[in-house]
Write a protein that holds these residues in place. Sequence first.
Motif, PDB file in Angstrom:
ATOM      1  N   ARG A 290      28.666  23.474   7.206  1.00 43.23           N
ATOM      2  CA  ARG A 290      27.750  24.591   7.418  1.00 43.23           C
ATOM      3  C   ARG A 290      27.008  24.990   6.144  1.00 43.23           C
ATOM      4  NH1 ARG A 290      28.093  22.964  11.552  1.00 43.23           N
ATOM      5  NH2 ARG A 290      29.018  23.829  13.447  1.00 43.23           N
ATOM      6  N   ARG A 291      27.507  24.514   5.022  1.00 42.96           N
ATOM      7  CA  ARG A 291      26.884  24.854   3.745  1.00 42.96           C
ATOM      8  C   ARG A 291      27.001  23.641   2.826  1.00 42.96           C
ATOM      9  NH1 ARG A 291      25.354  29.805   1.626  1.00 42.96           N
ATOM     10  NH2 ARG A 291      25.385  30.053  -0.622  1.00 42.96           N
ATOM     11  N   LEU A 292      25.881  23.019   2.543  1.00 40.46           N
ATOM     12  CA  LEU A 292      25.864  21.780   1.776  1.00 40.46           C
ATOM     13  C   LEU A 292      25.511  22.073   0.322  1.00 40.46           C
ATOM     14  CD1 LEU A 292      25.888  18.672   1.596  1.00 40.46           C
ATOM     15  CD2 LEU A 292      23.474  18.705   2.252  1.00 40.46           C
ATOM     16  N   SER A 293      26.383  21.643  -0.592  1.00 46.70           N
ATOM     17  CA  SER A 293      26.124  21.790  -2.022  1.00 46.70           C
ATOM     18  C   SER A 293      25.832  20.417  -2.612  1.00 46.70           C
ATOM     19  CB  SER A 293      27.328  22.415  -2.738  1.00 46.70           C
ATOM     20  OG  SER A 293      27.554  23.731  -2.279  1.00 46.70           O
ATOM     21  N   ILE A 294      24.753  20.331  -3.376  1.00 48.23           N
ATOM     22  CA  ILE A 294      24.320  19.075  -3.983  1.00 48.23           C
ATOM     23  C   ILE A 294      24.353  19.227  -5.492  1.00 48.23           C
ATOM     24  CG2 ILE A 294      22.385  17.462  -4.247  1.00 48.23           C
ATOM     25  CD1 ILE A 294      21.458  18.341  -1.442  1.00 48.23           C
ATOM     26  N   ASN A 295      24.970  18.267  -6.172  1.00 52.50           N
ATOM     27  CA  ASN A 295      24.999  18.244  -7.633  1.00 52.50           C
ATOM     28  C   ASN A 295      24.580  16.857  -8.104  1.00 52.50           C
ATOM     29  OD1 ASN A 295      26.407  20.896  -8.625  1.00 52.50           O
ATOM     30  ND2 ASN A 295      27.577  20.205  -6.840  1.00 52.50           N
ATOM     31  N   ILE A 296      23.639  16.803  -9.031  1.00 46.14           N
ATOM     32  CA  ILE A 296      23.194  15.543  -9.628  1.00 46.14           C
ATOM     33  C   ILE A 296      23.194  15.729 -11.136  1.00 46.14           C
ATOM     34  CG2 ILE A 296      21.346  13.824  -9.736  1.00 46.14           C
ATOM     35  CD1 ILE A 296      20.276  15.010  -7.101  1.00 46.14           C
ATOM     36  N   GLU A 297      23.818  14.802 -11.836  1.00 42.70           N
ATOM     37  CA  GLU A 297      23.821  14.895 -13.289  1.00 42.70           C
ATOM     38  C   GLU A 297      24.006  13.499 -13.878  1.00 42.70           C
ATOM     39  OE1 GLU A 297      28.515  16.168 -13.663  1.00 42.70           O
ATOM     40  OE2 GLU A 297      26.945  17.643 -14.014  1.00 42.70           O
ATOM     41  N   PRO A 298      23.507  13.273 -15.106  1.00 45.77           N
ATOM     42  CA  PRO A 298      23.657  11.953 -15.730  1.00 45.77           C
ATOM     43  C   PRO A 298      25.128  11.628 -15.957  1.00 45.77           C
ATOM     44  CG  PRO A 298      22.051  13.303 -16.902  1.00 45.77           C
ATOM     45  CD  PRO A 298      22.761  14.209 -15.958  1.00 45.77           C
ATOM     46  N   GLN A 299      25.439  10.351 -15.889  1.00 47.84           N
ATOM     47  CA  GLN A 299      26.798   9.930 -16.231  1.00 47.84           C
ATOM     48  C   GLN A 299      27.034  10.147 -17.718  1.00 47.84           C
ATOM     49  OE1 GLN A 299      27.420   5.922 -14.946  1.00 47.84           O
ATOM     50  NE2 GLN A 299      26.710   6.328 -12.855  1.00 47.84           N
ATOM     51  N   VAL A 300      28.243  10.507 -18.067  1.00 44.05           N
ATOM     52  CA  VAL A 300      28.589  10.804 -19.458  1.00 44.05           C
ATOM     53  C   VAL A 300      28.313   9.582 -20.329  1.00 44.05           C
ATOM     54  CG1 VAL A 300      30.432  11.425 -21.034  1.00 44.05           C
ATOM     55  CG2 VAL A 300      30.321  12.480 -18.761  1.00 44.05           C
ATOM     56  N   GLY A 301      27.624   9.812 -21.435  1.00 43.87           N
ATOM     57  CA  GLY A 301      27.377   8.751 -22.403  1.00 43.87           C
ATOM     58  C   GLY A 301      26.194   7.873 -22.080  1.00 43.87           C
ATOM     59  N   ILE A 302      25.494   8.159 -20.969  1.00 41.39           N
ATOM     60  CA  ILE A 302      24.327   7.348 -20.617  1.00 41.39           C
ATOM     61  C   ILE A 302      23.076   8.193 -20.778  1.00 41.39           C
ATOM     62  CG2 ILE A 302      23.145   6.116 -18.762  1.00 41.39           C
ATOM     63  CD1 ILE A 302      25.778   5.246 -17.694  1.00 41.39           C
ATOM     64  N   SER A 303      22.146   7.714 -21.540  1.00 42.40           N
ATOM     65  CA  SER A 303      20.909   8.454 -21.797  1.00 42.40           C
ATOM     66  C   SER A 303      20.059   8.507 -20.543  1.00 42.40           C
ATOM     67  CB  SER A 303      20.134   7.791 -22.933  1.00 42.40           C
ATOM     68  OG  SER A 303      18.851   8.348 -23.037  1.00 42.40           O
ATOM     69  N   LYS A 304      19.333   9.602 -20.406  1.00 42.42           N
ATOM     70  CA  LYS A 304      18.385   9.695 -19.304  1.00 42.42           C
ATOM     71  C   LYS A 304      17.242   8.721 -19.496  1.00 42.42           C
ATOM     72  CE  LYS A 304      17.532  14.073 -19.713  1.00 42.42           C
ATOM     73  NZ  LYS A 304      16.752  15.293 -19.423  1.00 42.42           N
TER      74      LYS A 304
ATOM     75  N   ILE B 122      18.434   6.198 -10.357  1.00 38.82           N
ATOM     76  CA  ILE B 122      19.385   7.220  -9.934  1.00 38.82           C
ATOM     77  C   ILE B 122      20.820   6.707  -9.983  1.00 38.82           C
ATOM     78  CG2 ILE B 122      19.371   6.696  -7.466  1.00 38.82           C
ATOM     79  CD1 ILE B 122      19.230  10.194  -9.069  1.00 38.82           C
ATOM     80  N   ASP B 123      21.012   5.370 -10.016  1.00 45.02           N
ATOM     81  CA  ASP B 123      22.367   4.825 -10.102  1.00 45.02           C
ATOM     82  C   ASP B 123      23.049   5.209 -11.410  1.00 45.02           C
ATOM     83  OD1 ASP B 123      22.322   3.567  -7.620  1.00 45.02           O
ATOM     84  OD2 ASP B 123      21.269   1.824  -8.436  1.00 45.02           O
ATOM     85  N   ARG B 124      22.265   5.645 -12.399  1.00 39.92           N
ATOM     86  CA  ARG B 124      22.835   6.037 -13.682  1.00 39.92           C
ATOM     87  C   ARG B 124      23.208   7.523 -13.689  1.00 39.92           C
ATOM     88  NH1 ARG B 124      21.135   2.299 -17.819  1.00 39.92           N
ATOM     89  NH2 ARG B 124      20.743   3.958 -19.331  1.00 39.92           N
ATOM     90  N   HIS B 125      23.268   8.146 -12.515  1.00 44.41           N
ATOM     91  CA  HIS B 125      23.616   9.561 -12.404  1.00 44.41           C
ATOM     92  C   HIS B 125      24.766   9.734 -11.423  1.00 44.41           C
ATOM     93  CE1 HIS B 125      19.585   9.640 -14.070  1.00 44.41           C
ATOM     94  NE2 HIS B 125      19.749  10.907 -14.391  1.00 44.41           N
ATOM     95  N   ASN B 126      25.533  10.772 -11.637  1.00 43.93           N
ATOM     96  CA  ASN B 126      26.557  11.164 -10.674  1.00 43.93           C
ATOM     97  C   ASN B 126      25.909  12.027  -9.601  1.00 43.93           C
ATOM     98  OD1 ASN B 126      28.836   9.998 -12.021  1.00 43.93           O
ATOM     99  ND2 ASN B 126      28.701  11.649 -13.532  1.00 43.93           N
ATOM    100  N   VAL B 127      26.132  11.683  -8.350  1.00 48.31           N
ATOM    101  CA  VAL B 127      25.615  12.455  -7.223  1.00 48.31           C
ATOM    102  C   VAL B 127      26.805  12.922  -6.403  1.00 48.31           C
ATOM    103  CG1 VAL B 127      24.137  12.461  -5.189  1.00 48.31           C
ATOM    104  CG2 VAL B 127      23.484  11.108  -7.198  1.00 48.31           C
ATOM    105  N   ASP B 128      26.941  14.228  -6.294  1.00 41.38           N
ATOM    106  CA  ASP B 128      28.079  14.821  -5.592  1.00 41.38           C
ATOM    107  C   ASP B 128      27.549  15.685  -4.459  1.00 41.38           C
ATOM    108  OD1 ASP B 128      30.436  15.929  -4.742  1.00 41.38           O
ATOM    109  OD2 ASP B 128      30.592  17.327  -6.429  1.00 41.38           O
ATOM    110  N   ALA B 129      27.843  15.269  -3.238  1.00 44.14           N
ATOM    111  CA  ALA B 129      27.454  16.063  -2.075  1.00 44.14           C
ATOM    112  C   ALA B 129      28.495  15.846  -0.988  1.00 44.14           C
ATOM    113  CB  ALA B 129      26.063  15.669  -1.590  1.00 44.14           C
ATOM    114  N   GLN B 130      29.648  16.426  -1.182  1.00 41.10           N
ATOM    115  CA  GLN B 130      30.738  16.242  -0.233  1.00 41.10           C
ATOM    116  C   GLN B 130      30.341  16.790   1.129  1.00 41.10           C
ATOM    117  OE1 GLN B 130      34.303  17.928  -1.820  1.00 41.10           O
ATOM    118  NE2 GLN B 130      34.479  16.430  -3.481  1.00 41.10           N
ATOM    119  N   GLY B 131      30.697  16.019   2.152  1.00 37.61           N
ATOM    120  CA  GLY B 131      30.359  16.438   3.500  1.00 37.61           C
ATOM    121  C   GLY B 131      29.001  15.957   3.951  1.00 37.61           C
TER     122      GLY B 131
END
Length: 653
Positions: free
Chosen positions: A639-653, A611-620
Amino acid sequence: MIRNNSMPEPGPLMIDGTCFRDRSGRHVILRGVNLGGDCKVPFTPNGHTHCPTDFRDHRNVCFIGRPAPLDEIDQHLARIRHWGFNCLRLLTTWEAVEHAGPGQHDLAYLDYFAEVCRRAGKYGLHVFVDFHQDVWSRMSGGDGAPGWTFEVAGLDFNRFHASGAAHVMQNAYDAIVGGRQASYPVMSWGGNYRRPANGIMWTLFFAGSAFASDMVVDGRNIEAYLQGHYLGSMRALAEKIAHIENVIGFDTLNEPGTGYIGALMEAPLSKFYGEAWTPLDGLSVASGCSREIEILALGGQSTGRRLTANASGVSIWLPGREDPFRAGGAWDIDSNGSPVVLDPGYFRTVNGARVETEQDFMVPFFNRVAQTVRSVREDWLIFAEVDPFAAMRGGRFPAGCPERTVNASHWYDLGTLVTKRFDPDETIDILTGKPLSGPTEIEQAYVDGLTRIRQIGDALNDGAPTLIGEFGIPFDMNDAAAYARWTSGERGEKVWDRQTVALALMYNAIDQLLLSSTQWNYTVSNRNDPMIGDGWNQEDLSIWSIDQGDDAENLDEGGRAVTGFCRAYVQAAQGTLVFQRYDAADGRFQAVIATGASAEPTVVFYPRFDIDRHNVDAQGAEFTHSGSYLCFTALTEVRRLSINIEPQVGISK
């Protein structure tokens, strides 16, 4: 690292409206698999349906080893957990428990089943027990009930094949020849619901007191006798597993038939597909008459073909026994030897009142199941099923269902299931007749179909969770093209491209509707052989096969179309999950959670260990991870949690 106590524990679940919640109040999504397809048949002697038998040994069989021998079960449970599943719909059958005779429970099998449940808990898997059946019994073309149930009803199952009362692979198929055979067409087993062996047994099981009131066994009406023994077997198993915390409940009975209840004597039981049997056809064939049965194409169109049933005039009634419905005045045979209807509405009214199948017969049965298992453990959930075709068409559970009942209806892409063909560019929705072009339209059709299923849960007891108890795809689809590619030496996920697309579209729809589900299925004995498949009636829907490899050290080996079902999802939400979406193509996952008061974090499964090869965005939120599991603890002001996970640019899954 994630604290051990932050992971969703496989323990009792509560119902909160249409949500499952754990002890800490988190919204739990159950994402699981049926284990396993060959639990329908005995382990010894080998009960796979391509093996010919006359069933004379039906009292001396053993189901220990289904779903897997205990010295092998851990590797399969570890793999199921590795793929992100957190739930098992664990199969058993009435026959597995009570095959030796009425009241004779197989105690060694019950001990084995309890050990499977216990070990599943070690791998973080919730379990609910499915007393499975298809078209009543192995002897009538399916699985479920013990052979002695036919005997107490007065039927000779050794005559089913000769009379046409049931279409049975063990009798109709030539294992020496193998492959596909005209004598046993693919997916033909379901037609047995309309044939007389099933018609008679289901009517007696659910409505014997109404339509066969004079049929008494050991001082009880046949309905009370059969249901009493079924529930007795369920109770015996419940007592063995009551102490196991990861067991959360019981299914009522897989895909129950309703026999002739509510039917007119001369009206086809189905006008949708296959053989258009009427109750008069079935009952007269059972008594030795020959009948011509119309055969319908998908959608109910006539094929112009007819089946001659029971040309040899074989009666399936045991010596000295008779058809209770004929004795009750439903029909008779005239002086010319032809069957005639005496009471067209015999199965439609009781004491002058029109019967309502679900309200009059299914709801009392659901409540008997609930009373039986909850007398052993009060907090168990009830996973209820009605006729699957009624559910897919938007039928409803009637009033009076037990409290804490889950809508466990099934859903399939019937076109793919029945024809074993799938084209992501062009297909037809069989239920609506609508042509579908491209993945977007297909996914929307899946959403529409599953929405009808969810609406049943929304209306059940003023709102209940929906768990799709079965869905899946055949892996031998499109003339087993994937197997040919595998045999030729091709490897990798592209071998399963069609299956992967189909499963991804199904899970996209399930995610969109925030449904729980248990995919059909994981079968330990599965083979890439059209004769064998899942070991039962040439079905082949297992997500694992020994023919894809059995290296216990490599948990992905043996998997089929893994990227179609191994997907990111929220297992437990610190509040209420309101949105989730996973894009398998680029590995991006999004979720939105209305946060609640739970002290435990939101847990997300993500199908990439690094998972370190992915961007994880969950502010708050505070974020931690361990392997494929990620924890998000929302700060108190969020009060409302948004979670985003995506591969880092240029790094293969």
